[in-house]
Design a protein around this motif. Structure first.
Motif, mmCIF file in Angstrom:
data_model
loop_
_atom_site.group_PDB
_atom_site.id
_atom_site.type_symbol
_atom_site.label_atom_id
_atom_site.label_comp_id
_atom_site.label_asym_id
_atom_site.label_seq_id
_atom_site.Cartn_x
_atom_site.Cartn_y
_atom_site.Cartn_z
ATOM 1 N N ARG A 183 81.090 13.469 10.209
ATOM 2 C CA ARG A 183 79.634 13.550 10.063
ATOM 3 C C ARG A 183 79.003 14.144 11.319
ATOM 4 O O ARG A 183 78.181 15.059 11.250
ATOM 5 N N ASP A 184 79.415 13.669 12.479
ATOM 6 C CA ASP A 184 78.856 14.165 13.736
ATOM 7 C C ASP A 184 79.184 15.636 13.962
ATOM 8 O O ASP A 184 78.349 16.396 14.469
ATOM 9 N N GLN A 185 80.396 16.045 13.580
ATOM 10 C CA GLN A 185 80.782 17.451 13.719
ATOM 11 C C GLN A 185 79.921 18.331 12.811
ATOM 12 O O GLN A 185 79.470 19.406 13.222
ATOM 13 N N LEU A 186 79.664 17.879 11.587
ATOM 14 C CA LEU A 186 78.820 18.638 10.672
ATOM 15 C C LEU A 186 77.393 18.729 11.201
ATOM 16 O O LEU A 186 76.786 19.802 11.201
ATOM 17 N N ILE A 187 76.858 17.629 11.683
ATOM 18 C CA ILE A 187 75.496 17.622 12.236
ATOM 19 C C ILE A 187 75.402 18.585 13.419
ATOM 20 O O ILE A 187 74.447 19.370 13.520
ATOM 21 N N LYS B 154 73.001 21.984 13.558
ATOM 22 C CA LYS B 154 71.993 22.200 14.605
ATOM 23 C C LYS B 154 72.121 23.562 15.280
ATOM 24 O O LYS B 154 71.144 24.082 15.819
ATOM 25 N N THR B 155 73.303 24.191 15.215
ATOM 26 C CA THR B 155 73.447 25.537 15.784
ATOM 27 C C THR B 155 72.614 26.554 15.007
ATOM 28 O O THR B 155 72.277 27.612 15.532
ATOM 29 N N VAL C 296 67.508 17.803 10.409
ATOM 30 C CA VAL C 296 68.844 17.384 10.011
ATOM 31 C C VAL C 296 68.789 15.879 9.790
ATOM 32 O O VAL C 296 68.252 15.150 10.630
ATOM 33 N N GLY C 297 69.317 15.420 8.659
ATOM 34 C CA GLY C 297 69.218 13.998 8.366
ATOM 35 C C GLY C 297 70.446 13.434 7.686
ATOM 36 O O GLY C 297 71.313 14.168 7.208
ATOM 37 N N ILE C 298 70.486 12.107 7.670
ATOM 38 C CA ILE C 298 71.521 11.365 6.952
ATOM 39 C C ILE C 298 70.803 10.425 5.988
ATOM 40 O O ILE C 298 69.584 10.240 6.073
ATOM 41 N N VAL C 299 71.543 9.831 5.092
ATOM 42 C CA VAL C 299 70.967 8.955 4.076
ATOM 43 C C VAL C 299 70.248 7.777 4.736
ATOM 44 O O VAL C 299 70.804 7.113 5.612
ATOM 45 N N VAL D 185 74.972 14.284 4.579
ATOM 46 C CA VAL D 185 74.121 14.938 5.577
ATOM 47 C C VAL D 185 73.248 15.959 4.850
ATOM 48 O O VAL D 185 73.685 16.575 3.880
ATOM 49 N N SER D 186 72.019 16.135 5.334
ATOM 50 C CA SER D 186 71.173 17.195 4.778
ATOM 51 C C SER D 186 70.582 18.026 5.905
ATOM 52 O O SER D 186 70.429 17.559 7.033
ATOM 53 N N GLU D 187 70.309 19.270 5.551
ATOM 54 C CA GLU D 187 69.567 20.152 6.460
ATOM 55 C C GLU D 187 68.366 20.669 5.697
ATOM 56 O O GLU D 187 68.448 20.966 4.510
ATOM 57 N N LEU D 188 67.240 20.726 6.380
ATOM 58 C CA LEU D 188 66.019 21.260 5.802
ATOM 59 C C LEU D 188 65.514 22.326 6.768
ATOM 60 O O LEU D 188 65.148 22.018 7.908
ATOM 61 N N LEU D 189 65.567 23.583 6.324
ATOM 62 C CA LEU D 189 65.152 24.703 7.162
ATOM 63 C C LEU D 189 63.891 25.321 6.574
ATOM 64 O O LEU D 189 63.727 25.379 5.350
#
Length: 135
Positions: free
Chosen positions: A53-57, A61-62, A74-77, A92-96
């Motif tokens: 999870r941390d690696q994906l986050i 973020k890059t 960037v969020g988690i449940v 994990v979710s990303e909102l751009l």
């Protein structure tokens, strides 16, 4: 709930969530709302792995370094009340946010985005994307 109804509901819920997040942003020239939102949900292959999870986050973020990305979340449940209408199956979710569809298209083929996919795709088993344009 039927699969098609659930899918339709999740799409509507995601659109409402994006609209709510966008409405909460300050309305100044510097932080003007961006009309295109790209919301991605990731399901980890190893959902109990904090390291994955941390690696994906970190990888997500890059993506903020891509010049057409106006804002990123960037969020988690969240540990909210469990109800039938809440899908907490993702990890994990990303909102751009983008200024326009052209900026979102540039993002899709940008070397940093392609590198993120190369570096992190082994972490997820499923990805679901909602692209939303301001009404």
């Amino acid at each position: 709930m039927k699969k098609s109804n659930r899918r339709k509901f999740l799409g509507t819920a995601a659109a409402i969530a994006v609209g709510t997040a966008a409405a909460a942003m300050p309305l100044s020239d510097k932080n003007k709302l961006q009309p295109v939102a790209h919301h991605v949900f990731f399901w980890l292959k190893n959902p109990d792995s904090k390291a994955d999870r941390d690696q994906l986050i970190k990888g997500i973020k890059t993506l903020s370094k891509i010049e057409t990305v106006q804002n990123i979340h960037v969020g988690i449940v969240a540990s909210t009340e469990k109800r039938e209408v809440i899908d907490s199956s993702w990890s994990v979710s990303e909102l751009l946010f983008f200024k326009d569809l052209e900026g979102q298209a540039i993002y899709q083929t940008h070397p940093l985005h392609l590198q993120f996919i190369k570096d992190c795709s082994h972490l997820w088993s499923k990805v679901l994307v909602y692209d939303i344009i301001e009404a």
